[in-house]
Scaffold this active site. Structure first.
Site, PDB file in Angstrom:
ATOM      1  N   GLU A  88      42.179  38.759  34.674  1.00 25.84           N
ATOM      2  CA  GLU A  88      42.539  39.519  35.865  1.00 25.84           C
ATOM      3  C   GLU A  88      42.965  38.582  36.988  1.00 25.84           C
ATOM      4  O   GLU A  88      43.932  38.853  37.704  1.00 25.84           O
ATOM      5  CB  GLU A  88      41.347  40.384  36.312  1.00 25.84           C
ATOM      6  CG  GLU A  88      41.618  41.247  37.524  1.00 25.84           C
ATOM      7  CD  GLU A  88      42.753  42.249  37.321  1.00 25.84           C
ATOM      8  OE1 GLU A  88      43.380  42.629  38.338  1.00 25.84           O
ATOM      9  OE2 GLU A  88      43.023  42.630  36.169  1.00 25.84           O
ATOM     10  N   ARG A 313      31.588  36.556  36.228  1.00 23.40           N
ATOM     11  CA  ARG A 313      32.232  37.325  35.149  1.00 23.40           C
ATOM     12  C   ARG A 313      32.513  36.361  33.999  1.00 23.40           C
ATOM     13  O   ARG A 313      33.573  35.751  33.927  1.00 23.40           O
ATOM     14  CB  ARG A 313      33.513  37.997  35.636  1.00 23.40           C
ATOM     15  CG  ARG A 313      33.263  39.093  36.661  1.00 23.40           C
ATOM     16  CD  ARG A 313      34.542  39.812  37.038  1.00 23.40           C
ATOM     17  NE  ARG A 313      34.274  40.917  37.946  1.00 23.40           N
ATOM     18  CZ  ARG A 313      34.274  40.835  39.268  1.00 23.40           C
ATOM     19  NH1 ARG A 313      34.549  39.649  39.838  1.00 23.40           N
ATOM     20  NH2 ARG A 313      34.014  41.874  40.021  1.00 23.40           N
TER      21      ARG A 313
END
Length: 914
Positions: A88, A313
């Site tokens: 992302e 993450r």
């Protein structure tokens, strides 16, 4: 003087990095991704007939951020793209570059770091790289895949399942897991059995023991019973005691002598757990801190952006050499050399398809700052999560714990000669090792079969044949239990184990299917499927089975991993998925012809279990909500009853209540019409007269006040309600003032002006003078002028000191601290909420960010979508470069991808659609 421009995702991250870089750099935030596919109501946004190219657009809410970035770029000497180093983040960097389109004279450099510290930022500036188009392609491929499923299948749901709003790819699979667990619970049949438990003593030590064997046969445990029938499983050679038999046996053994039949002692070691990855952090925060996954990720984001922990993450369990040195130095200083292993501990990732090249989550920097050192800089949530990360990282580098497990077996003969064997087990830690710092929580349901697990317990030092005193002995009941419902923690663990979705998306997925879509709701911490969730899953299982197939969904992740690793391309796989490759593709599955074959009555009918099936009772999800059906009988369903709680007795009660119909209160003296009280979809109401068949005019109706009850409301009460609006009087200017009840509560009205009243009772008591005084006050925004009294005052917030109250709002009870409002979960008693529970609800709500503005529902039409796909040429909607030099190579499909492709009816992979 031109300065380098550094672009990051968030203002908080920009602020922290600015402190390290000083005035020599300009740091700006993109505030997330600045481009996306258009909203679904505007069309598909993917040109499926043009290599799955995307019509990227800059959403209205991002235009200001883009304008600020463009202004900053005008005077920039260089452009550094410093977004996160995952797919992302790489995608955001590429979109920023595409939109800003810097001049050739402005060098563009991609930098990244796993922690926001001065040393990490400086090292990143010294080692820039190019944008990794493989990661960009994988991120775009996921977005396209999710849009194809979401857009096409959601249209089917809207038309066939009442209340269903979307069919997200991973959301649907997660919902199916919860629905399947509820089906198991609905089919479960409870079994009861008894055993004996006693208190024994030897050498001055008292300990518990339970009967495990009688006359050479093992006593029944929970696992010996069939969950579907509640009866003993076939072939189980065990003793089953009922209450009478167990009580009698206890009487025959109580005064008999007991002796030690055997003593078994075994030493064992326990290893520390690996440092946190995203999912294990979410699960442990749920167990130990009672945080939702969304709350955990929100807090972790703040800790990362402020430089307290590394990137959160990740699915890597590795620690850098710097982190290992920091942990070992701290262990030696705080715990001593006995707790330090000879060499750093290394952990292999157990996550299926682990892919991100990050470290595990740990305290940032080359020194692990102790929680007490940073406490003053953190709020309560941040302190709690930081300490959890800190102790987990430290414990992961400590030595094993050493313990001894002891099992005693005791024997006695009853007065009738029965041979009974009792067992006692315990463990004692001889050296705590890592447990001195940290012990992992557990999701397992303790005593799942009614017996306590082995616990840390000191047993007496005895030898075989030694006498044991029985101090107390009695019969003990047990019941088998249905499979435990998923919690957020266990659902995330299950998704991770199956390789479904990515760790970074789990929090958003759970949040969406519980709070945004309403497919699940919470009962305590347990996740319960709504009836709409049941119907949605049934439709997908029957007509789009591969989309909710666990293996197929995991295979999609494998394809995306192969794309990210440069071993596969996306376009061919998308083409086969959408158009088909020897099998039906998604486009054919959602065609009008197929849609006509989906029977809404079938997919909206839910079986309630064997007993209710035999009674001819089913549940249907209708236009106005779920209801029970038995032949021609119908009955509304309470919102707060879980699917597995529907029994024949409850169903009969609901049918009986419905059969009673409206309660007749009497006749209106003026018209002679009958006045009745009804249970309506939005609550009880009174009605004057009957509905005339063929007439479009409804009889007069009025909702009951909150203080009224449908069972006790009188004719006089009903007539007063039906008389509204009440004329209060006429002011000096000749304007009529009325008092009435409305959608937002009681109010007075004068012409087009209105003011809220404090209570519904004021409708009948407010005077003209009081009404004029109310109109003389400045008008306040709706909902702020006449608050109802609080349901509970819970005390001050531990952090801000603001008073926390439970209020009754338009959409039900909620807690508030004056800044944030959080809905009280369905099924919870608002008056029984504790301060800690209320604080938790507020923190979770704050973690979700501001509510999105509601838009008028507009379902996309296929014709409009096709037109849009071919015509859209919006500014900023550039196509992704199909062939980035050096960024892609077409290769033969890897074995894992080929397996995934076979499962989806494909034979190849191709360029990603971006």
């Amino acid at each position: 003087m031109p300065k380098p421009l550094v672009v990051v995702e968030s203002p908080a991250k920009a602020k922290t990095i600015s402190r390290f870089l000083g005035g020599d750099f300009v740091v700006k935030a993109s505030v997330g991704n600045i481009r996306d596919l258009p909203e679904m109501r505007e069309g598909l946004g993917v040109r499926v007939d043009d290599h799955f190219e995307c019509d990227w657009v800059v959403p209205p809410g991002k235009k200001q951020a883009v304008a600020e970035l463009r202004r900053a770029l005008r005077d920039a000497s260089e452009l550094y793209l410093a977004t996160d180093e995952d797919r992302e983040g790489e995608s955001i960097a590429w979109h920023v570059l595409e939109v800003l389109s810097p001049k050739a004279s402005v060098p563009v450099k991609r930098i990244g770091f796993h922690e926001i510290t001065s040393a990490a930022v400086e090292a990143a500036l010294e080692h820039p790289r190019q944008i990794d188009m493989r990661l960009v392609e994988a991120a775009a491929g996921r977005r396209v895949l999710d849009r194809l499923v979401g857009y096409e299948v959601s249209r089917v749901l809207w038309r066939r399942v009442s209340g269903a709003s979307s069919a997200g790819r991973v959301q649907s699979v997660a919902t199916r897991l919860v629905v399947e667990r509820e089906r198991e619970r609905m089919a479960f049949r409870r079994a009861s059995y008894w055993d004996l438990e006693g208190r024994f003593a030897a050498t001055g030590v008292e300990f518990p023991a339970a009967l495990v064997e009688l006359d050479g046969r093992r006593l029944a445990r929970g696992g010996d019973f069939d969950a579907a029938t509640g009866r003993l499983a076939e072939g189980a050679d065990v003793v089953v005691l009922d209450e009478a038999a167990a009580t009698a046996l206890a009487g025959r053994l109580r005064e008999q002598p007991f002796s030690v039949a055997s003593v078994e002692s075994k030493r064992f070691t326990e290893h520390p757990k690996a440092p946190f990855i995203t999912t294990t952090m979410q699960q442990e925060a749920s167990r130990k801190l009672r945080f939702s996954s969304a709350r955990t990720m929100s807090v972790a984001q703040r800790l990362y952006e402020r430089g307290f922990i590394t990137y959160h993450r990740t699915d890597s369990t590795s620690l850098s050499e710097t982190a290992e040195r920091a942990a070992r130095a701290l262990i030696r200083e705080r715990y001593g050399d006995d707790y330090l292993p000879p060499a750093p501990r290394r952990y292999a990732s157990k996550v299926k398809n682990a892919q991100e090249a990050h470290e595990a989550i740990r305290p940032a920097g080359d020194v692990f700052r102790a929680p007490e050192v940073v406490a003053a800089d953190l709020d309560s949530d941040e302190r709690a999560l930081y300490e959890l990360v800190w102790i987990r990282a430290v414990a992961s580098q400590m030595v094993d714990a050493r313990a001894r497990r002891v099992t005693l077996r005791l024997t006695a003969s009853s007065t009738e000669g029965e041979q009974a064997v009792f067992s006692a087990s315990g463990k004692v830690y001889e050296f705590l090792g890592f447990r001195k710092a940290y012990v992992e929580g557990s999701d397992d349901d303790p005593a799942a079969d009614g017996r306590s697990d082995e616990q840390e317990l000191t047993l007496p030092s005895v030898s075989e044949g030694g006498a044991v005193e029985c101090r107390d002995l009695g019969a003990s009941p047990h019941e088998t239990r249905p499979p435990a419902r998923y919690t957020e923690a266990t659902l995330i663990g299950e998704l991770e184990k199956r390789g479904i979705g990515r760790p970074s998306t789990y929090a958003a997925i759970v949040d969406k299917i519980t709070k945004d879509r309403g497919y699940l709701w919470k009962k305590g911490t347990a996740l319960v499927p709504s009836w709409t969730g049941f119907a949605k899953v049934q439709l997908l299982e029957r007509h789009f089975s591969h989309l909710v197939d666990y293996g197929f969904t995991a295979a999609m992740e494998e394809v995306l991993d192969e794309v990210a690793n440069g071993r596969a391309e996306m376009e061919k796989w998308l083409h086969a998925f959408y158009f088909g490759n020897g099998t039906e593709g998604l486009r054919e599955l959602v065609s009008e012809t197929r849609l006509e074959s989906i029977d809404a009555r079938v997919v909206n009918r839910v079986a309630l279990g064997p007993d209710l099936d035999a009674a001819g009772v089913t549940l249907r999800v209708g236009r106005f909500g779920p209801f029970l059906e038995r032949g021609e009988d119908r009955a509304s369903v309470p919102d707060d009853v879980a699917p597995d709680e529907f029994t024949l007795a409850l169903v009969e009660e609901l049918f009986a209540r419905q059969a009673r119909g409206p309660r007749v209160l009497g006749a209106d003296p003026d018209t002679g019409k009958t006045v009745t009280v009804h249970d309506g979809r939005f609550g009880p109401y009174v009605q004057l007269g009957e509905i005339v068949e063929g007439s479009k005019t409804k009889p007069p109706r009025a909702s009951l006040f909150a203080s009224m009850d449908a069972e006790t409301v009188t004719l006089d009460d009903a007539l007063r309600l039906l008389s509204l609006p009440r004329l209060v009087g006429v002011d000096a200017e000749g304007n009529e003032i009325t008092a009435q009840n409305g959608r937002y509560g009681p109010y007075v009205k004068k012409g087009t002006d209105s003011r809220s009243l404090e209570s519904e009772d004021q409708i009948f008591s407010v005077t003209l003078q009081q009404a004029e005084a109310i109109f003389a006050q400045p008008k306040v925004r709706r909902g702020r002028g006449a608050p109802k009294p609080p349901l509970a005052e819970l005390g001050p917030d531990p952090e801000s000191g603001a008073p926390i109250r439970v209020l009754d709002g338009r959409y039900g009870p909620y807690v508030t601290d004056g800044t944030t409002n959080a809905t009280v979960p369905r099924g919870a008693d608002p008056s029984a909420l504790t301060l800690d529970e209320a604080v938790g609800l507020l923190r979770e709500r704050a973690a979700r960010g501001p509510a999105k503005p509601r838009r008028a529902a507009k379902k996309p039409a296929r014709k409009a979508a096709k037109k849009t796909q071919g015509a859209r040429k919006a500014t900023g909607a550039k196509k992704t470069v199909k062939k980035a030099a050096g960024a892609k190579k077409t290769v033969k499909k890897a074995a894992g991808v080929e397996k995934a492709a076979k499962g989806s009816g494909t034979k190849g992979t191709g360029p990603a659609a971006t």
